[in-house]
Design an enzyme around this catalytic site. Sequence first.
Site, PDB file in Angstrom:
ATOM      1  N   CYS A  78      30.925 -21.753 -25.929  1.00  0.00           N
ATOM      2  CA  CYS A  78      31.872 -21.490 -24.844  1.00  0.00           C
ATOM      3  C   CYS A  78      32.954 -20.459 -25.167  1.00  0.00           C
ATOM      4  CB  CYS A  78      32.484 -22.786 -24.329  1.00  0.00           C
ATOM      5  SG  CYS A  78      32.646 -24.110 -25.516  1.00  0.00           S
ATOM      6  N   ARG A  87      26.763 -27.713 -36.584  1.00  0.00           N
ATOM      7  CA  ARG A  87      27.765 -28.780 -36.631  1.00  0.00           C
ATOM      8  C   ARG A  87      27.548 -29.617 -37.873  1.00  0.00           C
ATOM      9  NH1 ARG A  87      27.534 -30.660 -30.205  1.00  0.00           N
ATOM     10  NH2 ARG A  87      27.918 -28.558 -29.379  1.00  0.00           N
ATOM     11  N   GLN A  92      21.310 -24.222 -28.106  1.00  0.00           N
ATOM     12  CA  GLN A  92      21.621 -24.793 -26.797  1.00  0.00           C
ATOM     13  C   GLN A  92      21.227 -23.822 -25.689  1.00  0.00           C
ATOM     14  OE1 GLN A  92      25.907 -25.627 -27.447  1.00  0.00           O
ATOM     15  NE2 GLN A  92      25.398 -27.759 -27.045  1.00  0.00           N
ATOM     16  N   ASP A 130      22.750 -22.914 -23.156  1.00  0.00           N
ATOM     17  CA  ASP A 130      24.120 -23.045 -22.696  1.00  0.00           C
ATOM     18  C   ASP A 130      24.400 -22.108 -21.527  1.00  0.00           C
ATOM     19  OD1 ASP A 130      26.342 -24.533 -23.122  1.00  0.00           O
ATOM     20  OD2 ASP A 130      26.793 -23.718 -25.093  1.00  0.00           O
ATOM     21  N   HIS A 189      27.884 -21.098 -18.725  1.00  0.00           N
ATOM     22  CA  HIS A 189      29.236 -21.363 -18.252  1.00  0.00           C
ATOM     23  C   HIS A 189      29.443 -20.641 -16.941  1.00  0.00           C
ATOM     24  CE1 HIS A 189      29.414 -22.260 -22.556  1.00  0.00           C
ATOM     25  NE2 HIS A 189      30.226 -23.220 -22.164  1.00  0.00           N
ATOM     26  N   LYS A 244      32.692 -35.271 -16.173  1.00  0.00           N
ATOM     27  CA  LYS A 244      31.363 -34.720 -16.411  1.00  0.00           C
ATOM     28  C   LYS A 244      30.297 -35.587 -15.765  1.00  0.00           C
ATOM     29  CE  LYS A 244      30.786 -37.114 -20.867  1.00  0.00           C
ATOM     30  NZ  LYS A 244      30.313 -37.001 -22.255  1.00  0.00           N
ATOM     31  N   HIS A 285      30.889 -26.125 -17.778  1.00  0.00           N
ATOM     32  CA  HIS A 285      29.919 -26.074 -18.869  1.00  0.00           C
ATOM     33  C   HIS A 285      28.649 -26.745 -18.356  1.00  0.00           C
ATOM     34  CE1 HIS A 285      33.093 -25.595 -22.112  1.00  0.00           C
ATOM     35  NE2 HIS A 285      33.815 -26.137 -21.143  1.00  0.00           N
TER      36      HIS A 285
END
Length: 639
Positions: free
Chosen positions: A341, A370, A388, A390, A392, A471, A517
Amino acid sequence: MEIVLPDGSKKALEEGATVADTAAAIGAGLARAALAGIVNGTPVDLTAPVADGDTVAIVTAKSPEALDLLRHSTAHLMAAALTDLYPGVKFGVGPAIENGFYYDVRLPEGVSLSPEDFPAIEARMAEIAKAAPAIEREEVSREAARALFADQPLKLELIDELPEDETISVYRLGAFTDLCRGPHMPGADKLGAYKLTKVAGAYWKGDSDREMLTRIYGTAFFSKKELEEHLHNLAEAEKRDHRKLGRELGIYMMEPMAGVGLPLYLPKGARVIRTLQEWLRRDLYERGYEEVITPHIYNADVWKTSGHYGFYHENMYFFQINEGTEEEPRYSEYGVKPMNCPGHVLLYKNELHSYRDLPLRYFEFGTVYRHEMSGVVHGLLRARGFTQDDAHVFCTKDQVVGEVVAILELVDYIMDTFGFTYEAEISTRPDKSIGTDDMWEHATNSLMEACKQRGLAYEINEGDGAFYGPKIDIKVKDAIGRTWQCSTVQIDFNMPMRFGLTYRTEDNTEETPWMLHRAIFGSIERFLGILIEHYAGALPLWLAPVQVAVIPIADRHKEAAAEFVGELKAVGGRVEFMDANEPMKVKIAKAQSQKIPYMVVLGDKEVEERVVSVRDRAEGDLGQWDRAKFLDVIRDAAL
């Protein structure tokens, strides 16, 4: 006195009445079915007293709390059997857990346990249960508790950790006594459908500096049918384990030298990953997304601005870079990204935006890292390095509902493609959060409205949202009924404000955009692991790393087989030419074990008539096909 029932009605009882008396007062059938109670929200035994004004619910086998109650009591039954079979055994803790229970024990010196010992333990459990002892609670003083467990050092440690004002209770099951808060089933005669499942090592209190105990796992149900179904699913899950299949099918490997939780993809695995990404990439372009690529590392200032440096530091990898010279070093701190992000936020910030530019949708197949504890790393399902899918979305407040609806449409398309059913859960504002009441109300209502427009039922998970916004979590159910957390949509008030993002409104003022997200696969590694287990390794034709195995019967058929391999590749097929000097049955067995969707055999007749003999991995022999027909099947499966 009067007590209050769950439906709000009241029931008159004699002073000193218990939960069992409450059940009997309601009806004889409920009295027979009663296992425990919930008084003012607290689970209690049937023998617990109730007081005037208490709210009382009766727990039966159909209650949500019943399985945990049954499994906790079965853990005590197992401990009673261990006491009889292994004199001198020392006990740690034995809770109910998801799908079962366990007990941590210190076995007598020189004694070890393996699954071969389970039948003897289960037989002793059955003998104890057959005697039908009650499971009885007793409250004791701290001194009495220490005397009672004088030969149980692990229990003594637990007693010493209890607050001074806490009531100490013990439970007796026959000759076995345990330190326990409870509640429990009323008697061992109700414990019948159980099975010990595995044995493992476990550090006392999860502390690697403490001693290693023996952890014995088991499960229990109210009926033997339910137990048998569960054991069948366990066996099926073991056969489907993606770590086993991933190795056997040549999908991925783990190498200790490379590090814990860092998968290395073999050619077949890389092909599956790229096929998944390309399939989703094409769809996202059609849905108005723009693909971006961001760095794997950033200067620590980025992570300080985003808040990760303070809130997520222990899960990240930081290092120093000398940005000066050897003579005059000047070190800067950098961090490997755990999330994509901040990079997308910086890309947004790179230009001035007006309301006409919104919504702006960035997506990236971004690899993140991570710091997971080595003990929780689990194949592809929980890794330290993963990619990911991902995205946004930067939008106005009024665009949130429409954007979430579009994301949920994408979720439905993807999950339907793979044959997953799924459920939704909306997590609301936690105790510690940022943003105004109005922002949270609008954001949460927007998520609910989006679900309503999609006809998607949802549960509310009170207080479990992120500190930066509510979320939606999507939980999919696989072929054997297991639930997996996959897709997520999150509203973020935090990052746009931290990085000073704005857009020019129609009124020519500056506003902060709302940020969504979203990830559909989530971790592509994890999604692939789920797919492998869902399909038991037999990935659908369009996704399979090898779609067709071409098998010539004899050397004289190799030229024609090679020609057909070329035709298959020309229409986008992924082909393995099995031209080794081996019997045809061996080649078919190898292709079958690799779960290749189709095996095509060419012999004299096939070469002469320009046909192919087709074998399906699931249905077996499909007979002879015209070559063009088979090429059409493979062409249709190409992206």
